[in-house]
Scaffold this active site. Structure first.
Site, PDB file in Angstrom:
ATOM      1  N   GLU A  43       2.998  35.428 -73.724  1.00 42.23           N
ATOM      2  CA  GLU A  43       3.787  36.197 -72.755  1.00 42.23           C
ATOM      3  C   GLU A  43       2.954  36.405 -71.506  1.00 42.23           C
ATOM      4  OE1 GLU A  43       5.302  40.054 -74.014  1.00 42.23           O
ATOM      5  OE2 GLU A  43       6.647  40.032 -72.279  1.00 42.23           O
ATOM      6  N   CYS A 235       9.046  41.044 -73.926  1.00 46.31           N
ATOM      7  CA  CYS A 235       9.964  41.801 -73.060  1.00 46.31           C
ATOM      8  C   CYS A 235      10.221  41.091 -71.736  1.00 46.31           C
ATOM      9  CB  CYS A 235       9.404  43.184 -72.781  1.00 46.31           C
ATOM     10  SG  CYS A 235       9.338  44.209 -74.247  1.00 46.31           S
ATOM     11  N   ASN A 366      14.971  38.935 -77.520  1.00 42.80           N
ATOM     12  CA  ASN A 366      13.623  39.284 -77.964  1.00 42.80           C
ATOM     13  C   ASN A 366      13.648  40.445 -78.941  1.00 42.80           C
ATOM     14  OD1 ASN A 366      10.757  39.561 -78.101  1.00 42.80           O
ATOM     15  ND2 ASN A 366      10.897  41.177 -76.564  1.00 42.80           N
ATOM     16  N   GLU A 367      13.553  41.640 -78.422  1.00 45.57           N
ATOM     17  CA  GLU A 367      13.379  42.787 -79.326  1.00 45.57           C
ATOM     18  C   GLU A 367      14.627  43.659 -79.244  1.00 45.57           C
ATOM     19  OE1 GLU A 367       9.980  45.428 -78.442  1.00 45.57           O
ATOM     20  OE2 GLU A 367       8.990  44.358 -80.060  1.00 45.57           O
TER      21      GLU A 367
END
Ligand code: AHR
Length: 651
Positions: A43, A235, A366-367
């Site tokens: 990331e 993120c 993603n999350e």
């Protein structure tokens, strides 16, 4: 690397009463280890890409930062002039701004500070380029690299600037090293010149690619032999709101057309503000695929699923307006795998890669959590399953390893018979030890697990003293024996985050740290490396009194065989502060060598590596004599031991 026979560890030298007696059953396969078992999570956080892996040394090269001259300052030497920021007014352009420099007399120009300075190596070649257009008058360009004291350590001149926009380049060799150098762009004469895309790269990049990646950092990744690379996050995929979500199409094609956006980590943490953090996308999806290919790793892109980060705005795209998001996924498959005759396959070919990148996995979101995620995931799944059944989709289980959101996600994805579910855990070392058996009772028939982000944290995230210490790394090692024992369920895993610049991080701990010139692997890195380079092909039982070892006498263990290489590989973690003698009897394999290769990592709990002491916690290699079919050794306190026995394996 040192290699010696450990006389004091050979069988017979230990008190038999204290010995722990273990047996490996090399001919009783439990699970095939997925080639993707141990991978990399990348990331752009902590200056991971711009200012890190992407070797560009000029910050804000295209003047597109929100503050157009951020990173730049005016310089004069018995000269005078003006700098004007100009916008070409073409809103669709990825690069609207440039600077117009008017020189009235003498030497006048602009100077760039780099990403917390520029790391310059002595006697190396550097490549400067600029997109320039000469206005009236006669202007010559002279560039110089200077160190912190202002001493010149490299220089070059560019003449014949064109009156049309044109990229001009020049290479030069440096005379000295600087950790925090800067680039001065001098304009001499009288007149006007327009400047854009002012760039400086070392020639010495990974694979010597022009405008490529920082070699030392990629080497750390290559040494791990990762099974996959997950990119671009994290993120960063989601954005704080949808407007700054990651859009892969804006990261491919000509670099000067890639429209930069602010990096969402810039002001996320109030005590670690990084307002000069942007994503220029010089490292974009083509480069990620290329890196995956270079490292023999499966590419695993994660796409925005129509949702911004739920810790921030949580903005969602209306369920009726998902088409562009889903089209992005379809086009990505075409970009990676389509023929050069297809629209996106052609772009890939034009960028220099006519062969496909063999994309097999795609992460959707993603999350994310709650109904809004499941709803949106289903929209992707419907289309992708129909058009690309060959692609395995990765679904997300949210930010926590348990709790109502996690349970809800699993329940829904079980119903959908999802392929892989991405679980995240940033937890205390004790949690990792308590959860070594986490996957023992997972449903063998349900979705498989991607342990997509994990790290043991000794403190709350972002605290300065939340360090990559040995206590955390050892807890991760113990936990990883549990992943390996359950390799039929856990098919992929990756530590997170990957990189951090010592002067520009937002999140700690991280796997690999660097400054502008140096880098080091943390103890956690060496744990990852030891597991990944001793992956094996098949998990086999390693038992004490018929039971796996997951904490008895503070020992955690797992074992694999490598059918291709003829190896039985045993991993042992001792989390106690005393050494522990063990004997390991190897059943079901005909040993082909009398010595076993041993690699060990050990330290005090607080042991860390650093730029000055990069190998304070570092694997030690030894050779161990095997007696009959038994390996005997003493596990040092707080240690990870990998034992490799060479054998003809029965089928
Ligand atoms: O790894 C850092 C962050 O942790 C990732 O961006 C996010 O997915 C998680 O919350």
């Amino acid at each position: 690397m040192k290699f010696f026979v450990l006389g004091f560890l050979v069988f017979g030298s230990l008190s038999s009463s204290a010995q722990k007696k273990l047996t490996v059953y090399a001919n009783k396969p439990v699970a095939e280890i997925s080639p993707t078992m141990w991978g990399i999570f990348f990331e752009d956080i902590n200056f991971g890409a711009d200012g890190g892996l992407y070797a560009e040394l000029v910050k804000n090269r295209s003047f597109e930062f929100t503050t157009p001259l951020m990173g730049w300052k005016e310089i004069k030497q018995q000269g005078n002039g003006r700098i004007l920021v100009v916008n070409n007014g073409i809103e669709s352009s990825g690069n609207q701004r440039y600077v117009q420099v008017t020189v009235d007399e003498g030497s006048y120009g602009i100077s760039n500070e780099g990403f917390r300075g520029m790391g310059i190596q002595k006697n190396e070649q550097y490549n400067f380029s600029v997109l320039a257009r000469k206005g009236h008058g006669d202007i010559k360009m002279h560039i110089e690299l200077v160190n912190m004291a202002g001493k010149k350590i490299g220089e070059a001149s560019l003449s014949n600037l064109s009156s049309q926009w044109k990229t001009s380049s020049v290479s030069f060799t440096t005379t000295d090293t600087a950790t925090k150098g800067r680039l001065n762009v001098w304009l001499e004469g009288k007149g006007k010149v327009d400047l854009d895309m002012i760039s400086l790269f070392p020639q010495n990049t990974w694979k010597n690619r022009t405008k490529g990646l920082r070699k030392d950092l990629v080497q750390f990744l290559a040494d791990m032999k990762p099974g996959f690379i997950r990119f671009p996050g994290g993120c960063i995929v989601e954005g704080r709101d949808l407007s700054n979500r990651y859009q892969w199409k804006k990261t491919v094609g000509a670099v000067e057309d890639r429209k930069l956006i602010v990096n969402r980590w810039n002001t996320e943490f109030k005590h670690r503000l990084t307002p000069d953090y942007y994503q220029t996308f010089g490292l974009g999806f083509f480069e990620y695929f290329q890196l995956s290919e270079d490292l023999g790793a499966e590419p695993l892109p994660i796409l925005n699923c129509g949702m911004a980060c739920q810790y921030n705005s949580g903005e969602v795209v209306s369920i009726n307006d998902m088409d562009p998001y889903i089209q992005d996924a379809l086009d990505l498959v075409e970009f990676a795998n389509g023929p050069a005759s297809s629209q996106w396959g052609r772009l890939r070919a034009d960028m220099g890669h006519s062969e496909p990148f063999h994309l097999k996995y795609l992460g959707i979101g993603n999350e994310q959590w709650d109904e809004q995620y499941i709803e949106r995931y289903k929209e992707f799944e419907k289309v992708l399953q129909q058009k690309h059944p060959e692609i395995k989709l990765v679904a997300a289980a949210g930010p926590s390893p348990d709790g109502p959101r996690f349970d809800y996600a699993w329940k829904e994805f079980r119903k959908l018979n999802a392929s892989l579910i991405d679980e995240h855990y940033y937890q205390a070392p004790e949690w990792f030890l308590k959860n070594v058996n986490r996957y023992d009772n997972y449903d063998r028939k349900g979705p498989k697990v991607f342990a997509g982000e994990y790290a043991a944290h000794s403190k709350t995230v972002t605290q300065f003293d939340n360090r990559n210490n040995w206590e955390c790394a050892l807890a991760e090692a113990a936990f990883m024996t549990g992943l390996e024992r359950n390799a039929d369920v856990v098919r992929m895993s990756s530590y997170a985050p990957l990189f951090a610049h010592v002067d520009a991080w937002q999140w700690t701990p991280d796997l690999i740290w660097f400054d502008n010139l140096r880098s080091y692997g943390t103890p956690n890195y060496y744990v990852q490396k030891l597991f990944a380079t001793n992956k094996g092909t098949t998990a086999v039982p390693l038992l004490e009194n018929g039971q796996p070892l997951s904490g008895s006498d503070s020992i955690y263990a797992s074992s694999v065989i490598d059918k291709k290489r003829g190896e039985v590989i045993i991993k042992l973690v001792n989390t106690s502060s005393t050494s522990l003698p063990v004997t390991i009897n190897i059943e079901g394999a005909k040993l082909s060598q009398k010595n076993a290769a041993v690699e060990q990592l050990y330290s005090g709990k607080m042991g860390v590596n650093s730029l000055d002491q990069p190998k304070a916690v570092y694997p030690v290699e030894q050779s161990l004599t095997i007696k009959e079919k038994t390996v005997a050794l003493s596990l040092p306190p707080l240690s990870l031991t990998i034992i490799k026995v060479f054998a003809a394996l029965t089928k």
